[in-house]
Design an enzyme around this catalytic site. Sequence first.
Site, PDB file in Angstrom:
ATOM      1  N   GLU A 312     -52.277 -62.997   2.134  1.00 23.62           N
ATOM      2  CA  GLU A 312     -51.133 -62.447   2.977  1.00 23.62           C
ATOM      3  C   GLU A 312     -50.490 -61.369   2.150  1.00 23.62           C
ATOM      4  O   GLU A 312     -50.346 -60.420   2.931  1.00 23.62           O
ATOM      5  CB  GLU A 312     -50.361 -63.697   3.543  1.00 23.62           C
ATOM      6  N   ASP A 316     -50.154 -57.300   3.048  1.00 24.58           N
ATOM      7  CA  ASP A 316     -49.028 -56.709   3.478  1.00 24.58           C
ATOM      8  C   ASP A 316     -48.590 -55.685   2.626  1.00 24.58           C
ATOM      9  O   ASP A 316     -48.199 -54.533   2.951  1.00 24.58           O
ATOM     10  CB  ASP A 316     -47.922 -57.782   3.492  1.00 24.58           C
ATOM     11  N   SER A 562     -51.254 -60.123  11.119  1.00 22.36           N
ATOM     12  CA  SER A 562     -50.510 -60.109   9.890  1.00 22.36           C
ATOM     13  C   SER A 562     -50.940 -58.639   9.358  1.00 22.36           C
ATOM     14  O   SER A 562     -50.237 -58.089   8.411  1.00 22.36           O
ATOM     15  CB  SER A 562     -51.416 -61.103   9.014  1.00 22.36           C
ATOM     16  N   ASP A 603     -52.547 -46.393  25.568  1.00 22.65           N
ATOM     17  CA  ASP A 603     -52.858 -47.507  26.405  1.00 22.65           C
ATOM     18  C   ASP A 603     -53.988 -48.104  26.322  1.00 22.65           C
ATOM     19  O   ASP A 603     -54.908 -47.665  26.405  1.00 22.65           O
ATOM     20  CB  ASP A 603     -52.542 -47.254  27.854  1.00 22.65           C
ATOM     21  N   ILE A 604     -54.012 -49.696  25.998  1.00 27.82           N
ATOM     22  CA  ILE A 604     -55.257 -50.537  25.780  1.00 27.82           C
ATOM     23  C   ILE A 604     -55.530 -51.193  27.103  1.00 27.82           C
ATOM     24  O   ILE A 604     -54.801 -51.828  27.783  1.00 27.82           O
ATOM     25  CB  ILE A 604     -55.136 -51.469  24.722  1.00 27.82           C
ATOM     26  N   GLY A 622     -50.894 -49.959  31.497  1.00 31.82           N
ATOM     27  CA  GLY A 622     -49.396 -50.389  31.397  1.00 31.82           C
ATOM     28  C   GLY A 622     -49.376 -51.558  30.432  1.00 31.82           C
ATOM     29  O   GLY A 622     -50.334 -51.897  29.790  1.00 31.82           O
ATOM     30  N   ASP A 624     -49.120 -55.111  28.869  1.00 32.15           N
ATOM     31  CA  ASP A 624     -49.697 -56.630  29.350  1.00 32.15           C
ATOM     32  C   ASP A 624     -49.537 -57.341  28.254  1.00 32.15           C
ATOM     33  O   ASP A 624     -49.118 -57.000  26.946  1.00 32.15           O
ATOM     34  CB  ASP A 624     -51.353 -56.191  29.477  1.00 32.15           C
TER      35      ASP A 624
END
Length: 645
Positions: A312, A316, A562, A603-604, A622, A624
Site C-alpha cells: 500500500e 501510494d 488504492s 464519461d465511462i 452521466g 453512476d
Amino acid sequence: MYLTLFSLGALVASSLAVVHEKRDVLPPGWNYHEKLQSSEVLPMRIALTQSNLDQADEFLLDVSHPESPNFGKHWTHEDIANKFAPSSVTVDTVKSWLVSSGIAPERISKTQSLGWLKFDATVAEAENLLETEYHLYKHDIGKPHVACSGYHLPEHVAPHVDFITPGVNFDTKVPHGVVKPMEKRAPSTTAAAGPPVKTHAALGIGAPSSGSLPKKGANIDIKSIFDELKNCNKTITPNCLRALYLFPPGFTANSQNSYGIVEYTPQAYLQGDLDLFFSNFSKNQVQRTPDLDSIDGGIPQTTKQGFAFNGESDLDLEYAMTLINPQKTTLYQVGDQVEGASFNDFLDALDASYCAGDDPLQDAVYPDPYGGPGAYEGPKNCGGFSATKVISTSYGYNEADLTAAYERRQCNEYMKLGLAGTTFVFSSGDNGVAGNGGQCIDPNTKQYNNGSSGIFNPAFPSTCPYITSIGATQIVPGAKVTDPEEACQTVIFSGGGFSNVFPLPSYQSSAVKSFFANHPPPYGADRFNNSQQTRGFPDLSANGANYVVAVNGKFSLVYGTSASAPVVGSIFTLINEARLAQGKGTIGFVNPTLYMNPGAFNDITSGGNRGCGTPGFESVSGWDPVTGLGTPNFPRLLAVYLKLP
C-alpha cells in the site's frame, strides 16, 4: 431572551428521565468484578452537543460552490471552533441541571476546546445524578475499568449531551490478539445496517488482513515495458496516467502548496523500493524521501516486510511523489507498531478539539497501555499537525463496521477541515457493491456473509458527503491509451452504491435523481437503499488496474482504488499549483464544482461493479454508482478552476 439558570434548573429538574445510552451485554473478555464504594471519586466528563451543525452544508457550500461570491474564502480554525462550539443555551442547560442536582458551580469547569464540561463526583453523587450504578470490571488481560450498563438524563437535558464518561464504553484497551477481529462488541450500539459493531473495527485499518488494501498481481520484468505508452493496456506507469488524463509533470515546488498521503502502521514504505521505482520512472528523485509527520509514534517500520506490509505505502508514495515532482509529499504515518491507529487518531492530530470524543473501543489509546517493542509511550497527539491542502487516503471501512453516530461525528470533522480549505480523497473500495473482503449483509441476521448473496455493503468514509470518493477504471484489454476506458473489472471491481446513514447532498441531488430516472437499477429495497434520498458514491474515478509498483525489490502489477485515489489527489495538487501561480487560492472541497461541471470528465459508459451474487450497478451515461462522473480530463478541469476566483 435566554432563560435564567434558575428557570432552566426548575425546568429540567421537573423533566422525566430518559435513557441516554445503554449497553445490554459486556464486550468480549470483560467480567463484572465488584460494585464501587459510594465514597470513591470519579472524573466526570460531559460531551456537549455542537451548535450549528444543521447549517454545515450551507457553510461549506458558501466557500466551495463555484457560483458563490465567497468561493475559496476558507475559514480559520478559530472561526470553525467558535461557530460549532456548544451554544450558551446548551452550556447553561447542562450546568443548571448539575447545580440543581447538588454539584456546586465552582466544581464545574469547561475544557479549552469548549466542547466538554468536567467535574469530580463521588460514586454516590454520580449514581444519583444519572440514575445508574457504577461497577468495576476486569478484562482477562488488561486494566480494571469503571463503567455502568446505562444511564438516564432529564429529557430537556438529553438533546444537549452527546455522551458522558465514565459511561457505557470500555476505555481500557486490550491487546489485539485477545479480542479477535470478528468477535462482537456489546450489541447495544449497532451499525446502520443493523449488525453489532465489532470491537477494534476501526483500529484494524492498517492490518495486513484489511480488505481495503491493494491486490497484488504477477511480478514483471521491467525491461518488457520500455515502450510504455504502447503497453498501457497491460502495464500502467506514470506516463500512461499522464496520457490518459492529459496532465503534465509538476513544474514548481510552491511553499503554499502541499499534498499528504496517510498510512496506518504497520503499513510502511521501503526506501529501496522508492529508489527502484524512481530510477526507472523519475530519475531525479532517487534517494528522495517524503516529509514525515509521525503521529502517535508512527514510523515507516522495516521489521515486517512483504506485500502485505509494504504494498500500500509503496504504491501510494511512488505514484504521488512522481506525479507532483518537484512538489514535496507529506507522509502522515499514524499509530505505533502495537496498537496501530484509526481514522479518528489521524484527525485528532489535526484538530485538538476532536480528541476528547474518541471511542476507546475503536480508536487508539496513548501512551500505549501495553508497552513492548514498537510501543509509543508518549502522550497522544492532539493537534500540533497541519493539514496539507490535499490529503489522499487509500483505506476504508464498511459503513456497517461502525455506528452511525461514530461515522457522523467523523464526517462532520471532514466538513470542518473542508471549511478550512482541505481536499479529502478516499478510495471507494475494491469489491463492487460488496464490502471489504467481498462481504455482504445477511438480510435476516444482519451479519456479514461470504458475499454470494445479501444486502449491498457500502463503504465509509466514501458515503460521507464531505469527502471525494474515488472509484476505479481500466483500459479495455487490447485497446490503446487514447481509447475510452471502462469500469475496472480486472482483479478488482470499483466500489460504489448508496449510503444507509448520510442523506443525499444538494450538490449531488440532480445527478443521482437523473441516474434513477434514466437508468433504474433492477434491484429493490431488499438489496440496497433505493430511497433516492441518500448519498451515492463514488464521485469520480481513475485507472486502478495493472499498476507497475516496486515492492520488496521487485516490480509487480498492483490493482485497486488504492491506486486511483492518490492519482486523483495528485491531479488536484497540480491544479492547486496552477492556481497558486496565478495568485489564487487552493481549491478546498471540490464536490460542488465537480458536479456543476460534468463536462470536465471522461464519461465511462461500460462495465459494472458486481457483488453480493449480482452484476451490481452498470456504468451509464452521466453519473453512476460505479465510476461516478467519470475520469478527469485535466485541461478541461483546469480551465474550470482557473476561471474561478
